[in-house]
Design a protein around this motif. Structure first.
Motif, PDB file in Angstrom:
ATOM      1  N   ARG A 239       0.831  -1.211   0.000  1.00  0.00           N
ATOM      2  CA  ARG A 239       0.000   0.000   0.000  1.00  0.00           C
ATOM      3  C   ARG A 239       0.866   1.262   0.000  1.00  0.00           C
ATOM      4  O   ARG A 239       0.409   2.340   0.373  1.00  0.00           O
ATOM      5  N   GLU A 240       2.105   1.127  -0.397  1.00  0.00           N
ATOM      6  CA  GLU A 240       3.048   2.240  -0.506  1.00  0.00           C
ATOM      7  C   GLU A 240       3.391   2.851   0.849  1.00  0.00           C
ATOM      8  O   GLU A 240       3.758   4.020   0.947  1.00  0.00           O
ATOM      9  N   MET A 241       3.281   2.061   1.902  1.00  0.00           N
ATOM     10  CA  MET A 241       3.730   2.492   3.223  1.00  0.00           C
ATOM     11  C   MET A 241       5.058   1.811   3.526  1.00  0.00           C
ATOM     12  O   MET A 241       5.181   0.597   3.380  1.00  0.00           O
ATOM     13  N   GLN A 242       6.037   2.594   3.915  1.00  0.00           N
ATOM     14  CA  GLN A 242       7.344   2.059   4.257  1.00  0.00           C
ATOM     15  C   GLN A 242       7.398   1.800   5.763  1.00  0.00           C
ATOM     16  O   GLN A 242       6.587   2.336   6.537  1.00  0.00           O
ATOM     17  N   HIS A 243       8.382   0.998   6.176  1.00  0.00           N
ATOM     18  CA  HIS A 243       8.483   0.706   7.610  1.00  0.00           C
ATOM     19  C   HIS A 243       9.916   0.391   7.985  1.00  0.00           C
ATOM     20  O   HIS A 243      10.732  -0.035   7.158  1.00  0.00           O
ATOM     21  N   GLU A 244      10.225   0.622   9.259  1.00  0.00           N
ATOM     22  CA  GLU A 244      11.533   0.275   9.810  1.00  0.00           C
ATOM     23  C   GLU A 244      11.354  -0.105  11.270  1.00  0.00           C
ATOM     24  O   GLU A 244      10.480   0.410  11.969  1.00  0.00           O
ATOM     25  N   VAL A 245      12.188  -1.011  11.738  1.00  0.00           N
ATOM     26  CA  VAL A 245      12.132  -1.448  13.129  1.00  0.00           C
ATOM     27  C   VAL A 245      12.787  -0.389  14.009  1.00  0.00           C
ATOM     28  O   VAL A 245      13.905   0.055  13.738  1.00  0.00           O
ATOM     29  N   VAL A 246      12.090   0.013  15.081  1.00  0.00           N
ATOM     30  CA  VAL A 246      12.668   0.978  16.017  1.00  0.00           C
ATOM     31  C   VAL A 246      12.862   0.385  17.404  1.00  0.00           C
ATOM     32  O   VAL A 246      13.580   0.950  18.231  1.00  0.00           O
ATOM     33  N   TYR A 247      12.227  -0.755  17.676  1.00  0.00           N
ATOM     34  CA  TYR A 247      12.366  -1.380  18.990  1.00  0.00           C
ATOM     35  C   TYR A 247      12.052  -2.860  18.879  1.00  0.00           C
ATOM     36  O   TYR A 247      11.083  -3.253  18.234  1.00  0.00           O
ATOM     37  N   VAL A 248      12.881  -3.682  19.521  1.00  0.00           N
ATOM     38  CA  VAL A 248      12.633  -5.119  19.636  1.00  0.00           C
ATOM     39  C   VAL A 248      12.917  -5.505  21.082  1.00  0.00           C
ATOM     40  O   VAL A 248      14.000  -5.225  21.605  1.00  0.00           O
ATOM     41  N   GLY A 249      11.954  -6.113  21.739  1.00  0.00           N
ATOM     42  CA  GLY A 249      12.177  -6.525  23.118  1.00  0.00           C
ATOM     43  C   GLY A 249      10.883  -6.719  23.865  1.00  0.00           C
ATOM     44  O   GLY A 249       9.825  -6.922  23.265  1.00  0.00           O
ATOM     45  N   ASP A 250      10.988  -6.684  25.176  1.00  0.00           N
ATOM     46  CA  ASP A 250       9.807  -6.824  26.005  1.00  0.00           C
ATOM     47  C   ASP A 250       9.712  -5.598  26.908  1.00  0.00           C
ATOM     48  O   ASP A 250      10.390  -4.598  26.703  1.00  0.00           O
ATOM     49  N   ALA A 251       8.852  -5.686  27.895  1.00  0.00           N
ATOM     50  CA  ALA A 251       8.698  -4.613  28.868  1.00  0.00           C
ATOM     51  C   ALA A 251       8.700  -5.241  30.255  1.00  0.00           C
ATOM     52  O   ALA A 251       8.391  -6.434  30.401  1.00  0.00           O
ATOM     53  N   PRO A 252       9.052  -4.482  31.295  1.00  0.00           N
ATOM     54  CA  PRO A 252       9.048  -5.051  32.646  1.00  0.00           C
ATOM     55  C   PRO A 252       7.717  -5.679  33.016  1.00  0.00           C
ATOM     56  O   PRO A 252       7.667  -6.655  33.771  1.00  0.00           O
ATOM     57  N   GLU A 253       6.625  -5.139  32.483  1.00  0.00           N
ATOM     58  CA  GLU A 253       5.301  -5.654  32.805  1.00  0.00           C
ATOM     59  C   GLU A 253       4.905  -6.855  31.950  1.00  0.00           C
ATOM     60  O   GLU A 253       3.860  -7.472  32.177  1.00  0.00           O
ATOM     61  N   ALA A 254       5.718  -7.194  30.947  1.00  0.00           N
ATOM     62  CA  ALA A 254       5.402  -8.321  30.057  1.00  0.00           C
ATOM     63  C   ALA A 254       6.683  -9.082  29.724  1.00  0.00           C
ATOM     64  O   ALA A 254       7.017  -9.297  28.565  1.00  0.00           O
ATOM     65  N   LYS A 255       7.402  -9.460  30.750  1.00  0.00           N
ATOM     66  CA  LYS A 255       8.685 -10.112  30.580  1.00  0.00           C
ATOM     67  C   LYS A 255       8.564 -11.414  29.793  1.00  0.00           C
ATOM     68  O   LYS A 255       7.648 -12.209  30.015  1.00  0.00           O
TER      69      LYS A 255
END
Length: 270
Positions: A239-255
């Motif tokens: 759909r002509e939308m580009q993307h890039e990863v800015v964060y990979v991981g978890d959170a303290p509340e969802a380890k």
């Protein structure tokens, strides 16, 4: 008997915390519970998850904590498929003017109560929110917004299966948007195209805006029901939308539950 709920507290800063009511999905008391929205025309299996705090929402909050999302103070933000409103109200508490959207039953049963639960009811805060709303047109608050933390938040229905242009009252979710948030809100194949088309419609009217989409891949090889990460991001590109990863991981509340957050933009914007 309605499904039981628990209230979860989220710390934003030493002087600010938020509280969210969510469905207690593992409670034995829920065995005989009746969902009050079960027979609503807009209520589906996907919509029923809007009363739960998912790992993707926590990870999007974590991305904001770690400055993987640009500072949101003073910006106009729309959250798609907001559910309980965790990511959007965290942005509001950090100073953003946020419009939280979902289907009508989720807005009524989850978003509006959570906005009211976290609203600053002091006269000074109410006056500041009213002034920000009156400044709409200069990137002010959304109509009907309440003060939350350092910003404001309003809730309004937005059904992806319907044309966005027919869902613009009292607020047009396409109007002068700086950031769009979407926290693990598209996991079924049946709603993927509707989500992507809605996302593109909002970006098309605010070409300088970026979306930050969190996703936790729950699909298995050959799955016909669950959206794979590759299918989601390929759908953006088609759909002509580009993307890039800015964060990979978890959170303290969802380890232990790793999610990705992607920045998504339309066309050649960088």
């Amino acid at each position: 008997m309605a499904a039981s709920q628990v209230v979860v507290t989220v710390d934003v800063s030493p002087s600010c915390s938020l509280a969210f009511a969510r469905k207690e999905v593992e409670s034995e008391d829920n065995d005989d519970a009746v969902d009050p929205y079960l027979f609503d025309d807009e209520y589906t299996v996907a919509c029923s998850t809007g009363f739960v705090l998912w790992e993707g929402a926590w990870c999007l909050v974590q991305a904001m904590r770690e400055a993987r999302v640009p500072p949101v103070a003073g910006l106009r933000v729309v959250e798609l498929g907001a559910g309980a409103g965790l990511a959007g109200m965290y942005a509001a508490a950090r100073g953003a003017h946020v419009l939280l959207t979902d289907v009508a039953p989720v807005v009524e049963g989850s978003l509006e109560p959570n906005v009211k639960r976290n609203a600053n009811t002091s006269p000074a805060a109410a006056a500041a929110a009213a002034a920000a709303a009156a400044a709409d047109g200069q990137n002010g608050a959304w109509i009907g917004a309440l003060p939350v933390g350092e910003g404001t938040a309003a809730a309004q229905p937005l059904n992806w299966s319907k044309d966005v242009s027919a869902q613009c009252k009292p607020n047009d979710p396409r109007s002068r948007v700086d950031i769009i948030l979407a926290a693990e809100c598209v996991w079924l194949v049946d709603i993927l195209d509707e989500f992507l088309d809605t996302l593109k419609a909002l970006l098309a009217d605010s070409p300088s805006a970026s979306a930050f989409v969190s996703y936790c891949d729950r699909s298995s090889p050959g799955s016909k029901s669950f959206v794979s990460s590759r299918r989601l991001w390929d759908g953006c590109v088609s759909r002509e939308m580009q993307h890039e990863v800015v964060y990979v991981g978890d959170a303290p509340e969802a380890k232990g539950k790793t999610c990705e957050v992607h920045r998504v933009w339309l066309g050649t914007q960088q």
